[in-house]
Design a protein around this motif. Sequence first.
Motif, PDB file in Angstrom:
ATOM      1  N   THR A 200      15.321 -40.304 -40.092  1.00 14.52           N
ATOM      2  CA  THR A 200      16.530 -40.397 -40.917  1.00 14.52           C
ATOM      3  C   THR A 200      17.711 -39.803 -40.169  1.00 14.52           C
ATOM      4  OG1 THR A 200      15.292 -40.266 -42.987  1.00 14.52           O
ATOM      5  CG2 THR A 200      17.629 -39.702 -43.078  1.00 14.52           C
ATOM      6  N   PHE A 201      18.812 -40.540 -40.168  1.00 19.40           N
ATOM      7  CA  PHE A 201      20.058 -40.083 -39.561  1.00 19.40           C
ATOM      8  C   PHE A 201      21.105 -39.994 -40.672  1.00 19.40           C
ATOM      9  CE2 PHE A 201      24.176 -40.663 -37.544  1.00 19.40           C
ATOM     10  CZ  PHE A 201      24.097 -39.891 -36.404  1.00 19.40           C
ATOM     11  N   GLU A 202      21.683 -38.810 -40.858  1.00 23.75           N
ATOM     12  CA  GLU A 202      22.748 -38.637 -41.844  1.00 23.75           C
ATOM     13  C   GLU A 202      24.081 -38.571 -41.122  1.00 23.75           C
ATOM     14  OE1 GLU A 202      24.091 -35.148 -44.759  1.00 23.75           O
ATOM     15  OE2 GLU A 202      22.225 -36.108 -45.402  1.00 23.75           O
ATOM     16  N   VAL A 203      25.004 -39.428 -41.533  1.00 22.79           N
ATOM     17  CA  VAL A 203      26.285 -39.541 -40.841  1.00 22.79           C
ATOM     18  C   VAL A 203      27.142 -38.315 -41.139  1.00 22.79           C
ATOM     19  CG1 VAL A 203      28.386 -40.923 -40.588  1.00 22.79           C
ATOM     20  CG2 VAL A 203      26.171 -42.054 -40.946  1.00 22.79           C
ATOM     21  N   GLY A 204      27.680 -37.728 -40.083  1.00 19.91           N
ATOM     22  CA  GLY A 204      28.594 -36.597 -40.223  1.00 19.91           C
ATOM     23  C   GLY A 204      30.034 -37.054 -40.095  1.00 19.91           C
ATOM     24  N   ASP A 205      30.855 -36.281 -39.391  1.00 18.41           N
ATOM     25  CA  ASP A 205      32.269 -36.615 -39.231  1.00 18.41           C
ATOM     26  C   ASP A 205      32.432 -37.861 -38.372  1.00 18.41           C
ATOM     27  OD1 ASP A 205      33.121 -34.438 -40.747  1.00 18.41           O
ATOM     28  OD2 ASP A 205      33.088 -33.103 -39.003  1.00 18.41           O
TER      29      ASP A 205
ATOM     30  N   LEU B  53      36.694 -39.672 -18.032  1.00 20.82           N
ATOM     31  CA  LEU B  53      35.821 -39.522 -19.192  1.00 20.82           C
ATOM     32  C   LEU B  53      36.681 -39.689 -20.430  1.00 20.82           C
ATOM     33  CD1 LEU B  53      33.020 -38.686 -20.286  1.00 20.82           C
ATOM     34  CD2 LEU B  53      33.833 -36.343 -20.260  1.00 20.82           C
ATOM     35  N   VAL B  54      36.282 -40.564 -21.363  1.00 13.88           N
ATOM     36  CA  VAL B  54      37.208 -40.904 -22.429  1.00 13.88           C
ATOM     37  C   VAL B  54      36.731 -40.638 -23.841  1.00 13.88           C
ATOM     38  CG1 VAL B  54      38.349 -42.680 -21.055  1.00 13.88           C
ATOM     39  CG2 VAL B  54      36.379 -43.291 -22.429  1.00 13.88           C
ATOM     40  N   ALA B  55      35.440 -40.463 -24.090  1.00 14.99           N
ATOM     41  CA  ALA B  55      35.034 -40.459 -25.489  1.00 14.99           C
ATOM     42  C   ALA B  55      34.020 -39.392 -25.814  1.00 14.99           C
ATOM     43  CB  ALA B  55      34.493 -41.827 -25.878  1.00 14.99           C
ATOM     44  N   ALA B  56      33.814 -39.218 -27.091  1.00 18.78           N
ATOM     45  CA  ALA B  56      32.961 -38.139 -27.562  1.00 18.78           C
ATOM     46  C   ALA B  56      31.902 -38.679 -28.492  1.00 18.78           C
ATOM     47  CB  ALA B  56      33.810 -37.098 -28.265  1.00 18.78           C
ATOM     48  N   VAL B  57      31.268 -37.763 -29.204  1.00 20.64           N
ATOM     49  CA  VAL B  57      30.156 -38.079 -30.074  1.00 20.64           C
ATOM     50  C   VAL B  57      30.621 -38.178 -31.518  1.00 20.64           C
ATOM     51  CG1 VAL B  57      28.148 -36.896 -31.078  1.00 20.64           C
ATOM     52  CG2 VAL B  57      28.361 -37.136 -28.630  1.00 20.64           C
ATOM     53  N   PHE B  58      30.034 -39.095 -32.296  1.00 23.65           N
ATOM     54  CA  PHE B  58      30.200 -38.973 -33.752  1.00 23.65           C
ATOM     55  C   PHE B  58      28.955 -38.287 -34.245  1.00 23.65           C
ATOM     56  CE2 PHE B  58      27.726 -42.895 -33.827  1.00 23.65           C
ATOM     57  CZ  PHE B  58      27.140 -42.957 -35.055  1.00 23.65           C
TER      58      PHE B  58
END
Length: 288
Positions: free
Chosen positions: A113-118, A279-284
């Motif tokens: 199970t993955f619960e979406v954060g920010d 480097l351009v992006a991060a994690v959700f």
Amino acid sequence: ALPAPSGALALGLGSLGAASAAALERGRNEARKMLRPLSDGLVKPLHMDQKLLVCNAYPSDYPITADKNGQDLLADAETKGSIAFQECRYVQSTLQKQDRLDFDITGIDVHGTFEVGDLPNSDAVLLLVLEKREDSPMLSFQSFAFPSASGRRDAQVAVINTFKGNATEPRLKMEDYIAPAAPGKEKRTVARRTEQLNFNRVYSVEEGEYSASILDDGHDSANVSPTKVLKLHKGTNNVVLRMQSGPDSTGESIVVFPKNSIHSAAARTAPLSAFLAALVAAVFTAAA
């Protein structure tokens, strides 16, 4: 002169009252026009264009199925209800914070199970990679976000490692692709620009054609995992995954999405360039 009859005075006052009432009603109608709902005006709710891309790096002969908040997440023509090992698919669903994504591997008793954060406050492609936990059959997740690629002059490339090998600091080696000389033609000596990319990052890469292979602790392992030749186009999102080569294999492989990013053998030589931009992006994030 005699004063006006009271009846005439009453008639005059009555006419004045009717005119005032008509003016008041016109004013109310104008006010109603001015106070129309916001949905018909200039101010409208902000809408984010966010897409979900799911990649299955769990080594199994059985595909993955998924639900979002109890509803089938993969019930569309592209995913056909499941995602096979070494496949990536766009999912026709929007995500909100605290959404619950439940994944199952059909045929074996494995769930996750993955619960979406920010989530990003902008247009983005949300990348979710499913993999096998080290020393456990359970599912694990990696999540990233591509910023909007619209109008960008470079390609965006997520470089993800899901292979449970012995290397402590594996990297992806990318260099300008030089096409082999045609039969009977003299082989040219051409300099290549080479970069070593850390895994589990999203990079901005100049449009062009590149060879990609794995470096394990500084040693080139191209003789173990096949080299992929990538053809990257500006304004596109691409995924390069290092993963197990098969459910029953201990070897590794490089998987690329979309598949049309893989170069055909007959393609032309890429121009030499300083291709790694930034480097351009991060994690959700997933909620703990």
